[in-house]
Every structure is written in structure tokens, then in C-alpha cells.
Design a protein around this motif. Structure first.
Motif, PDB file in Angstrom:
ATOM      1  N   LEU A  94       0.831  -1.196   0.000  1.00 15.25           N
ATOM      2  CA  LEU A  94       0.000   0.000   0.000  1.00 15.25           C
ATOM      3  C   LEU A  94       0.871   1.254   0.000  1.00 15.25           C
ATOM      4  CD1 LEU A  94      -2.921   0.868   0.029  1.00 15.25           C
ATOM      5  CD2 LEU A  94      -2.830   0.914   2.501  1.00 15.25           C
ATOM      6  N   GLY A  95       0.695   2.095  -1.004  1.00 12.34           N
ATOM      7  CA  GLY A  95       1.443   3.337  -1.101  1.00 12.34           C
ATOM      8  C   GLY A  95       2.685   3.279  -1.971  1.00 12.34           C
ATOM      9  N   ARG A  96       3.138   2.091  -2.353  1.00 12.41           N
ATOM     10  CA  ARG A  96       4.323   1.992  -3.217  1.00 12.41           C
ATOM     11  C   ARG A  96       4.277   0.696  -4.013  1.00 12.41           C
ATOM     12  NH1 ARG A  96      10.255   1.653  -3.296  1.00 12.41           N
ATOM     13  NH2 ARG A  96      10.625   2.036  -5.500  1.00 12.41           N
ATOM     14  N   PHE A  97       4.107   0.830  -5.307  1.00 10.06           N
ATOM     15  CA  PHE A  97       4.106  -0.309  -6.220  1.00 10.06           C
ATOM     16  C   PHE A  97       5.152  -0.060  -7.298  1.00 10.06           C
ATOM     17  CE2 PHE A  97       0.002  -0.551  -4.248  1.00 10.06           C
ATOM     18  CZ  PHE A  97      -0.190  -1.908  -4.072  1.00 10.06           C
ATOM     19  N   PHE A  98       5.839  -1.104  -7.697  1.00  4.12           N
ATOM     20  CA  PHE A  98       6.871  -0.954  -8.720  1.00  4.12           C
ATOM     21  C   PHE A  98       7.009  -2.267  -9.469  1.00  4.12           C
ATOM     22  CE2 PHE A  98       8.619  -2.149  -4.674  1.00  4.12           C
ATOM     23  CZ  PHE A  98       9.462  -3.213  -4.954  1.00  4.12           C
ATOM     24  N   GLY A  99       7.591  -2.169 -10.639  1.00  4.14           N
ATOM     25  CA  GLY A  99       7.794  -3.379 -11.416  1.00  4.14           C
ATOM     26  C   GLY A  99       8.313  -3.063 -12.794  1.00  4.14           C
ATOM     27  N   MET A 100       8.464  -4.128 -13.553  1.00  2.00           N
ATOM     28  CA  MET A 100       8.895  -3.982 -14.935  1.00  2.00           C
ATOM     29  C   MET A 100       8.417  -5.174 -15.747  1.00  2.00           C
ATOM     30  SD  MET A 100      12.978  -4.831 -14.674  1.00  2.00           S
ATOM     31  CE  MET A 100      13.216  -4.403 -16.370  1.00  2.00           C
ATOM     32  N   ALA A 101       8.237  -4.931 -17.014  1.00  2.00           N
ATOM     33  CA  ALA A 101       7.887  -5.981 -17.965  1.00  2.00           C
ATOM     34  C   ALA A 101       8.787  -5.776 -19.171  1.00  2.00           C
ATOM     35  CB  ALA A 101       6.416  -5.888 -18.365  1.00  2.00           C
ATOM     36  N   TRP A 102       9.255  -6.888 -19.754  1.00  4.43           N
ATOM     37  CA  TRP A 102      10.136  -6.760 -20.905  1.00  4.43           C
ATOM     38  C   TRP A 102      10.006  -7.958 -21.826  1.00  4.43           C
ATOM     39  CZ3 TRP A 102      11.671  -8.300 -16.134  1.00  4.43           C
ATOM     40  CH2 TRP A 102      12.494  -9.421 -16.030  1.00  4.43           C
ATOM     41  N   LEU A 103      10.481  -7.738 -23.041  1.00  4.64           N
ATOM     42  CA  LEU A 103      10.463  -8.762 -24.084  1.00  4.64           C
ATOM     43  C   LEU A 103      11.906  -9.214 -24.296  1.00  4.64           C
ATOM     44  CD1 LEU A 103       8.066  -6.882 -26.519  1.00  4.64           C
ATOM     45  CD2 LEU A 103       7.476  -8.594 -24.789  1.00  4.64           C
ATOM     46  N   PRO A 104      12.291 -10.359 -23.730  1.00  7.94           N
ATOM     47  CA  PRO A 104      13.690 -10.796 -23.806  1.00  7.94           C
ATOM     48  C   PRO A 104      14.268 -10.818 -25.216  1.00  7.94           C
ATOM     49  CG  PRO A 104      12.469 -12.198 -22.296  1.00  7.94           C
ATOM     50  CD  PRO A 104      11.460 -11.310 -22.970  1.00  7.94           C
ATOM     51  N   ARG A 105      13.473 -11.203 -26.208  1.00  9.62           N
ATOM     52  CA  ARG A 105      14.014 -11.323 -27.561  1.00  9.62           C
ATOM     53  C   ARG A 105      14.334  -9.973 -28.188  1.00  9.62           C
ATOM     54  NH1 ARG A 105       8.980 -10.560 -28.208  1.00  9.62           N
ATOM     55  NH2 ARG A 105       7.581 -10.703 -29.943  1.00  9.62           N
ATOM     56  N   LEU A 106      13.772  -8.871 -27.630  1.00  7.13           N
ATOM     57  CA  LEU A 106      14.042  -7.544 -28.166  1.00  7.13           C
ATOM     58  C   LEU A 106      15.067  -6.762 -27.341  1.00  7.13           C
ATOM     59  CD1 LEU A 106      10.461  -6.345 -29.182  1.00  7.13           C
ATOM     60  CD2 LEU A 106      12.238  -7.351 -30.624  1.00  7.13           C
ATOM     61  N   MET A 107      15.484  -7.309 -26.203  1.00  8.64           N
ATOM     62  CA  MET A 107      16.436  -6.621 -25.334  1.00  8.64           C
ATOM     63  C   MET A 107      17.747  -6.410 -26.091  1.00  8.64           C
ATOM     64  SD  MET A 107      16.457  -5.559 -22.070  1.00  8.64           S
ATOM     65  CE  MET A 107      15.503  -6.594 -21.011  1.00  8.64           C
ATOM     66  N   PRO A 108      18.255  -5.159 -26.137  1.00 11.63           N
ATOM     67  CA  PRO A 108      19.505  -4.916 -26.854  1.00 11.63           C
ATOM     68  C   PRO A 108      20.662  -5.739 -26.267  1.00 11.63           C
ATOM     69  CG  PRO A 108      18.416  -2.853 -26.339  1.00 11.63           C
ATOM     70  CD  PRO A 108      17.673  -3.938 -25.604  1.00 11.63           C
ATOM     71  N   THR A 109      21.589  -6.109 -27.108  1.00 13.61           N
ATOM     72  CA  THR A 109      22.774  -6.858 -26.682  1.00 13.61           C
ATOM     73  C   THR A 109      23.508  -6.080 -25.596  1.00 13.61           C
ATOM     74  OG1 THR A 109      22.987  -7.776 -28.897  1.00 13.61           O
ATOM     75  CG2 THR A 109      24.928  -7.914 -27.485  1.00 13.61           C
ATOM     76  N   GLY A 110      23.844  -6.766 -24.531  1.00 12.37           N
ATOM     77  CA  GLY A 110      24.591  -6.135 -23.458  1.00 12.37           C
ATOM     78  C   GLY A 110      23.736  -5.423 -22.409  1.00 12.37           C
ATOM     79  N   VAL A 111      22.421  -5.346 -22.649  1.00 11.47           N
ATOM     80  CA  VAL A 111      21.530  -4.685 -21.683  1.00 11.47           C
ATOM     81  C   VAL A 111      20.810  -5.776 -20.904  1.00 11.47           C
ATOM     82  CG1 VAL A 111      19.517  -3.173 -21.391  1.00 11.47           C
ATOM     83  CG2 VAL A 111      21.219  -2.679 -23.168  1.00 11.47           C
ATOM     84  N   ARG A 112      20.834  -5.663 -19.584  1.00 16.06           N
ATOM     85  CA  ARG A 112      20.140  -6.629 -18.717  1.00 16.06           C
ATOM     86  C   ARG A 112      18.943  -5.939 -18.087  1.00 16.06           C
ATOM     87  NH1 ARG A 112      25.269  -6.660 -16.556  1.00 16.06           N
ATOM     88  NH2 ARG A 112      24.322  -5.948 -14.620  1.00 16.06           N
ATOM     89  N   PRO A 113      17.919  -6.695 -17.718  1.00 15.55           N
ATOM     90  CA  PRO A 113      16.750  -6.079 -17.076  1.00 15.55           C
ATOM     91  C   PRO A 113      17.137  -5.219 -15.865  1.00 15.55           C
ATOM     92  CG  PRO A 113      16.256  -8.326 -17.660  1.00 15.55           C
ATOM     93  CD  PRO A 113      17.718  -8.132 -17.944  1.00 15.55           C
ATOM     94  N   GLY A 114      18.125  -5.648 -15.108  1.00 16.64           N
ATOM     95  CA  GLY A 114      18.556  -4.876 -13.939  1.00 16.64           C
ATOM     96  C   GLY A 114      19.158  -3.525 -14.280  1.00 16.64           C
ATOM     97  N   ASP A 115      19.530  -3.317 -15.564  1.00 17.40           N
ATOM     98  CA  ASP A 115      20.073  -2.030 -15.986  1.00 17.40           C
ATOM     99  C   ASP A 115      18.981  -0.972 -16.138  1.00 17.40           C
ATOM    100  OD1 ASP A 115      22.571  -3.259 -16.188  1.00 17.40           O
ATOM    101  OD2 ASP A 115      22.333  -3.669 -18.329  1.00 17.40           O
ATOM    102  N   LEU A 116      17.745  -1.408 -16.253  1.00 17.80           N
ATOM    103  CA  LEU A 116      16.626  -0.496 -16.483  1.00 17.80           C
ATOM    104  C   LEU A 116      16.067  -0.044 -15.150  1.00 17.80           C
ATOM    105  CD1 LEU A 116      14.877  -2.612 -19.251  1.00 17.80           C
ATOM    106  CD2 LEU A 116      16.695  -0.919 -19.517  1.00 17.80           C
ATOM    107  N   GLU A 117      15.816   1.236 -15.011  1.00 19.70           N
ATOM    108  CA  GLU A 117      15.309   1.771 -13.742  1.00 19.70           C
ATOM    109  C   GLU A 117      13.873   2.220 -13.863  1.00 19.70           C
ATOM    110  OE1 GLU A 117      17.856   4.823 -12.323  1.00 19.70           O
ATOM    111  OE2 GLU A 117      19.621   3.637 -12.636  1.00 19.70           O
TER     112      GLU A 117
END
Length: 117
Positions: A94-117
Motif C-alpha cells: 500500500l502506497g508503493r508499487f513498482f515493477g517492470m515488464a520486458w520482451l527478452p528477444r528484443l532486449m539490446p545486446t549487453g543490456v540486462r533487465p537490472g540495468d533499467l530503472e
């Protein structure tokens, strides 16, 4: 000369493999869309006082989100689900929600989900 060596190197680091479009929805949720140079969104992140409208946020991938939520254990814990086509991590309280969704096949080379803020 010595002054030339103090200049930052330009090269691959100066051209990011993606761009970020940030917005804040009517409920105060910060949404970031990560886009390839072709303007294709490959990931979204959110952070705010409530969960964003997931149907609007995920568009045609909303069905993947619903399926991920139904395949996991019911409860208030974080949702971490996905496959090679679609991945989602969502958590909050309650009061703070966060998350991410991504398409692994489109992720640029060298970029990991943890790199995205």
C-alpha cells in the motif's frame, strides 16, 4: 598534447542502444518506456503509489500478464513470471508499487533487465 588525453572518449558508449520516454499518469505513477532506435518498446517500468492500469500499459501483452498472475501462487507476494517472449516482475505494498515488464528477444545486446530503472 596533454589536453587531448583529458577529453572523454567518444565511441559506442555515446550511442545508447535504446531511448527512454518517461511519463507520470493521473495517479502519480512514473512510467518509463524503453525503446529501440526503430521506436519499438522492449520494456516498461513503473513506480508509484498505486499499480498502473496494466491493460493500458501492456497493450497486446496484457493477456500474458493475466496468465502470469494466474499461474503463480495467490497472495500478496511479488509476481515474477515469464518465458522467452514476455517477462514481468511486479511488487509493492500500500502506497508503493513498482515493477517492470520486458520482451527478452528484443532486449539490446549487453543490456540486462537490472540495468533499467
Amino acid at each position: 598534447p596533454a589536453s587531448a588525453s583529458s577529453q572523454p572518449a567518444s565511441g559506442p558508449l555515446s550511442a545508447a542502444p535504446y531511448s527512454v520516454r518517461q511519463s507520470v499518469d493521473a495517479n502519480g505513477v512514473t512510467i518509463r518506456e524503453y525503446m529501440l532506435p526503430s521506436n519499438v518498446v522492449f520494456a516498461v517500468t513503473w513506480d508509484g503509489p498505486v499499480r498502473p492500469n496494466m491493460r493500458a500499459l501492456l497493450g497486446s501483452y496484457f493477456a500474458n500478464y493475466v496468465a502470469a498472475g494466474q499461474s503463480g501462487v495467490r497472495g500478496s507476494g511479488p509476481l515474477i513470471e515469464g518465458n522467452d517472449d514476455f517477462r514481468i516482475e511486479s511488487a509493492g505494498r500500500l502506497g508503493r508499487f513498482f515493477g517492470m515488464a520486458w520482451l527478452p528477444r528484443l532486449m539490446p545486446t549487453g543490456v540486462r533487465p537490472g540495468d533499467l530503472e
